[in-house]
Design a protein around this motif. Structure first.
Motif, PDB file in Angstrom:
ATOM      1  N   TYR A 220     -43.912  28.368  -9.919  1.00  0.00           N
ATOM      2  CA  TYR A 220     -44.735  29.213 -10.784  1.00  0.00           C
ATOM      3  C   TYR A 220     -44.148  30.619 -10.918  1.00  0.00           C
ATOM      4  N   LYS A 221     -43.591  31.135  -9.834  1.00  0.00           N
ATOM      5  CA  LYS A 221     -43.016  32.481  -9.874  1.00  0.00           C
ATOM      6  C   LYS A 221     -41.844  32.543 -10.843  1.00  0.00           C
ATOM      7  N   THR A 222     -40.955  31.546 -10.769  1.00  0.00           N
ATOM      8  CA  THR A 222     -39.795  31.526 -11.658  1.00  0.00           C
ATOM      9  C   THR A 222     -40.223  31.396 -13.108  1.00  0.00           C
ATOM     10  N   LEU A 223     -41.194  30.542 -13.356  1.00  0.00           N
ATOM     11  CA  LEU A 223     -41.675  30.350 -14.722  1.00  0.00           C
ATOM     12  C   LEU A 223     -42.310  31.619 -15.264  1.00  0.00           C
ATOM     13  N   ARG A 224     -43.149  32.271 -14.470  1.00  0.00           N
ATOM     14  CA  ARG A 224     -43.858  33.459 -14.943  1.00  0.00           C
ATOM     15  C   ARG A 224     -42.931  34.649 -15.098  1.00  0.00           C
ATOM     16  N   GLN A 225     -41.911  34.748 -14.264  1.00  0.00           N
ATOM     17  CA  GLN A 225     -40.978  35.868 -14.377  1.00  0.00           C
ATOM     18  C   GLN A 225     -40.010  35.674 -15.537  1.00  0.00           C
ATOM     19  N   SER A 226     -39.754  34.418 -15.897  1.00  0.00           N
ATOM     20  CA  SER A 226     -38.821  34.141 -16.987  1.00  0.00           C
ATOM     21  C   SER A 226     -39.449  34.348 -18.355  1.00  0.00           C
ATOM     22  N   VAL A 227     -40.718  33.983 -18.486  1.00  0.00           N
ATOM     23  CA  VAL A 227     -41.377  33.994 -19.791  1.00  0.00           C
ATOM     24  C   VAL A 227     -41.361  35.356 -20.480  1.00  0.00           C
ATOM     25  N   PRO A 228     -41.720  36.473 -19.806  1.00  0.00           N
ATOM     26  CA  PRO A 228     -41.756  37.749 -20.521  1.00  0.00           C
ATOM     27  C   PRO A 228     -40.376  38.226 -20.988  1.00  0.00           C
ATOM     28  N   LYS A 229     -39.309  37.655 -20.419  1.00  0.00           N
ATOM     29  CA  LYS A 229     -37.951  38.092 -20.774  1.00  0.00           C
ATOM     30  C   LYS A 229     -37.367  37.279 -21.924  1.00  0.00           C
ATOM     31  N   TYR A 230     -38.088  36.239 -22.352  1.00  0.00           N
ATOM     32  CA  TYR A 230     -37.580  35.329 -23.379  1.00  0.00           C
ATOM     33  C   TYR A 230     -36.239  34.737 -22.950  1.00  0.00           C
ATOM     34  N   ASP A 231     -36.012  34.599 -21.658  1.00  0.00           N
ATOM     35  CA  ASP A 231     -34.744  34.109 -21.125  1.00  0.00           C
ATOM     36  C   ASP A 231     -35.037  33.003 -20.111  1.00  0.00           C
ATOM     37  N   ALA A 232     -34.639  31.789 -20.441  1.00  0.00           N
ATOM     38  CA  ALA A 232     -34.960  30.635 -19.605  1.00  0.00           C
ATOM     39  C   ALA A 232     -33.891  30.323 -18.566  1.00  0.00           C
ATOM     40  N   THR A 233     -32.886  31.169 -18.422  1.00  0.00           N
ATOM     41  CA  THR A 233     -31.764  30.868 -17.534  1.00  0.00           C
ATOM     42  C   THR A 233     -32.218  30.583 -16.109  1.00  0.00           C
ATOM     43  N   ALA A 234     -33.024  31.466 -15.539  1.00  0.00           N
ATOM     44  CA  ALA A 234     -33.472  31.302 -14.154  1.00  0.00           C
ATOM     45  C   ALA A 234     -34.311  30.034 -14.001  1.00  0.00           C
ATOM     46  N   PHE A 235     -35.131  29.741 -15.006  1.00  0.00           N
ATOM     47  CA  PHE A 235     -35.976  28.545 -14.930  1.00  0.00           C
ATOM     48  C   PHE A 235     -35.135  27.278 -15.028  1.00  0.00           C
ATOM     49  N   ILE A 236     -34.138  27.273 -15.897  1.00  0.00           N
ATOM     50  CA  ILE A 236     -33.251  26.116 -16.020  1.00  0.00           C
ATOM     51  C   ILE A 236     -32.547  25.858 -14.697  1.00  0.00           C
ATOM     52  N   LEU A 237     -32.048  26.911 -14.077  1.00  0.00           N
ATOM     53  CA  LEU A 237     -31.379  26.772 -12.788  1.00  0.00           C
ATOM     54  C   LEU A 237     -32.324  26.189 -11.735  1.00  0.00           C
ATOM     55  N   PHE A 238     -33.560  26.704 -11.705  1.00  0.00           N
ATOM     56  CA  PHE A 238     -34.538  26.209 -10.730  1.00  0.00           C
ATOM     57  C   PHE A 238     -34.817  24.730 -10.950  1.00  0.00           C
ATOM     58  N   MET A 239     -35.008  24.317 -12.192  1.00  0.00           N
ATOM     59  CA  MET A 239     -35.341  22.923 -12.474  1.00  0.00           C
ATOM     60  C   MET A 239     -34.155  22.003 -12.188  1.00  0.00           C
ATOM     61  N   LEU A 240     -32.952  22.415 -12.561  1.00  0.00           N
ATOM     62  CA  LEU A 240     -31.782  21.575 -12.295  1.00  0.00           C
ATOM     63  C   LEU A 240     -31.545  21.430 -10.798  1.00  0.00           C
ATOM     64  N   ARG A 241     -31.740  22.508 -10.049  1.00  0.00           N
ATOM     65  CA  ARG A 241     -31.607  22.419  -8.587  1.00  0.00           C
ATOM     66  C   ARG A 241     -32.647  21.458  -8.015  1.00  0.00           C
ATOM     67  N   SER A 242     -33.867  21.497  -8.563  1.00  0.00           N
ATOM     68  CA  SER A 242     -34.936  20.618  -8.079  1.00  0.00           C
ATOM     69  C   SER A 242     -34.622  19.158  -8.372  1.00  0.00           C
ATOM     70  N   ILE A 243     -34.111  18.880  -9.580  1.00  0.00           N
ATOM     71  CA  ILE A 243     -33.750  17.512  -9.946  1.00  0.00           C
ATOM     72  C   ILE A 243     -32.610  17.013  -9.062  1.00  0.00           C
ATOM     73  N   GLN A 244     -31.620  17.867  -8.851  1.00  0.00           N
ATOM     74  CA  GLN A 244     -30.480  17.483  -8.014  1.00  0.00           C
ATOM     75  C   GLN A 244     -30.919  17.233  -6.571  1.00  0.00           C
ATOM     76  N   GLU A 245     -31.812  18.080  -6.075  1.00  0.00           N
ATOM     77  CA  GLU A 245     -32.330  17.905  -4.717  1.00  0.00           C
ATOM     78  C   GLU A 245     -33.109  16.601  -4.605  1.00  0.00           C
ATOM     79  N   CYS A 246     -33.921  16.299  -5.605  1.00  0.00           N
ATOM     80  CA  CYS A 246     -34.706  15.073  -5.583  1.00  0.00           C
ATOM     81  C   CYS A 246     -33.806  13.839  -5.579  1.00  0.00           C
ATOM     82  N   LEU A 247     -32.762  13.861  -6.377  1.00  0.00           N
ATOM     83  CA  LEU A 247     -31.819  12.749  -6.396  1.00  0.00           C
ATOM     84  C   LEU A 247     -31.181  12.546  -5.027  1.00  0.00           C
ATOM     85  N   SER A 248     -30.809  13.653  -4.383  1.00  0.00           N
ATOM     86  CA  SER A 248     -30.189  13.559  -3.062  1.00  0.00           C
ATOM     87  C   SER A 248     -31.155  12.979  -2.039  1.00  0.00           C
ATOM     88  N   VAL A 249     -32.396  13.491  -2.036  1.00  0.00           N
ATOM     89  CA  VAL A 249     -33.393  13.051  -1.058  1.00  0.00           C
ATOM     90  C   VAL A 249     -33.761  11.585  -1.265  1.00  0.00           C
TER      91      VAL A 249
END
Length: 353
Positions: A220-249
């Motif tokens: 939620y923090k990453t999503l809320r901090q990204s939205v006001p900047k109109y920049d999804a870079t940090a959110f994309i990184l967070f989601m890709l890391r989460s997907i990669q972590e899930c695949l590993s686990v």
């Protein structure tokens, strides 16, 4: 999308994560192909349960599995309704097109049936996302929602962008637009999964929302901090890391033979809230730790300090929806831990426990 256009910055880690996920998907596809239909269902239930829990649904994974099996469970009627809606919708996923706005509304109608009065309809009022007392995001006005959703779907369907990135941008932009009065989080996560599954069908069985649940605060923090900047870079990184972590686990669990199985609950009658509270008082002496009870404690603590706080103020301070707080307040009153004196406006709370 006019001024609501979202951008993301070129980042070497994004490319690295995409390549790593693609490599892991090859192994994941082989593993999923070896699963029984029941084992695949377990994975889907884990993903669904995590997404519901992120929206403060109190059902456990065991209860969700039993509900899916047609058994009756003891839980809040409102939460059972939401879970049943979600289970019904998950059976229809193959018929949904993630790039059709009409299907987004259809999915919302299924998700929120008998939960909200405007299920399947775009919101007709303004909305705000708060962090404490601070407004961190003001979504577009309701009159713009339909055009923005249509534009987003068309853009992501036709632009040459990797499906992993398109799925993250869909999640991010739907959260930005906030198209519905309630249930937006579940739809954002579901629509990301739909895009991924339309690219690689085995994504339908990857419970990456379970990682989001474990990292809810950061999510939620990453999503809320990204939205006001109109920049999804940090959110994309967070989601890709989460997907990669899930695949590993998940791959590691397969290798060790630790795939979760269907849990079993005794058959129990469906009860209303008053009966549920009574049963809890009789059978549970010590509360289980978890987000539900942490929220209860926070509410009681705040009301001890200021017994005039409104549900909206509590919601703003705790970062939850007003509906979630009202549900908690009703539960606390039913349990006899909280009393309300005086009129609806201007009254006071009395903490009993």
């Amino acid at each position: 999308m006019d001024k609501y256009q979202t951008f993301y910055q070129p980042n070497p880690e994004i490319l690295e994560l995409v390549q790593r996920i693609e490599q892991q998907l090859s192994q994941w596809s082989v593993l999923v192909a070896s699963l029984s239909s029941q084992q695949r269902l377990v994975l889907q239930h884990r993903a669904l349960h995590a997404s519901l829990a992120l929206d403060h649904n109190s059902l456990s994974l065991v209860q969700l599995q039993e509900l899916a099996a047609g058994k009756r469970v003891v839980a809040l009627v409102h939460d059972i309704q939401q879970a049943n809606n979600a289970l019904t919708l998950y059976q229809q996923l193959a018929s949904l097109d993630p790039y059709q706005s009409a299907d987004l509304q259809r999915a919302h109608a299924a998700f929120m049936s008998s939960v909200v009065s405007d299920a399947g309809q775009y919101r007709l009022q303004g909305a705000g996302v708060y962090e404490g007392h601070k407004l961190v995001h003001m979504p577009p006005p309701p009159g713009n929602v339909s055009a923005l959703v249509d534009s987003l779907c068309h853009k992501l369907q036709h632009e040459p962008i990797h499906p992993l990135l398109a799925s993250c941008l869909m999640h991010y932009q739907l959260a930005f637009i906030h198209p519905f009065s309630d249930g937006n989080g579940r739809l954002c996560r579901l629509w990301q999964q739909l895009i991924l599954a339309s690219w690689q069908s085995t994504f339908a069985f990857l419970p990456f929302t379970a990682v989001l649940k474990d990292k809810a605060r950061d999510y939620y923090k990453t999503l809320r901090q990204s939205v006001p900047k109109y920049d999804a870079t940090a959110f994309i990184l967070f989601m890709l890391r989460s997907i990669q972590e899930c695949l590993s686990v998940e791959t590691a669990q397969f290798d060790h033979g630790e795939l979760s199985q269907v849990a079993v609950l005794p058959d129990q009658p469906l009860v209303d809230l008053a009966q549920f509270v009574q049963l809890k008082a009789q059978k549970v002496k010590n509360k289980t730790s978890g987000p539900w009870y942490k929220t209860e404690d926070q509410i009681l603590k705040k009301l001890k300090k200021d017994n005039r706080l409104s549900a909206k103020t509590l919601a703003d301070e705790l970062g939850l929806s007003s509906r979630a707080i009202e549900k908690q307040l009703a539960k606390l009153k039913a349990e006899g831990k909280l009393l309300r004196t005086g009129p609806a406006k201007g009254g006071r709370w009395q903490v009993v426990a």
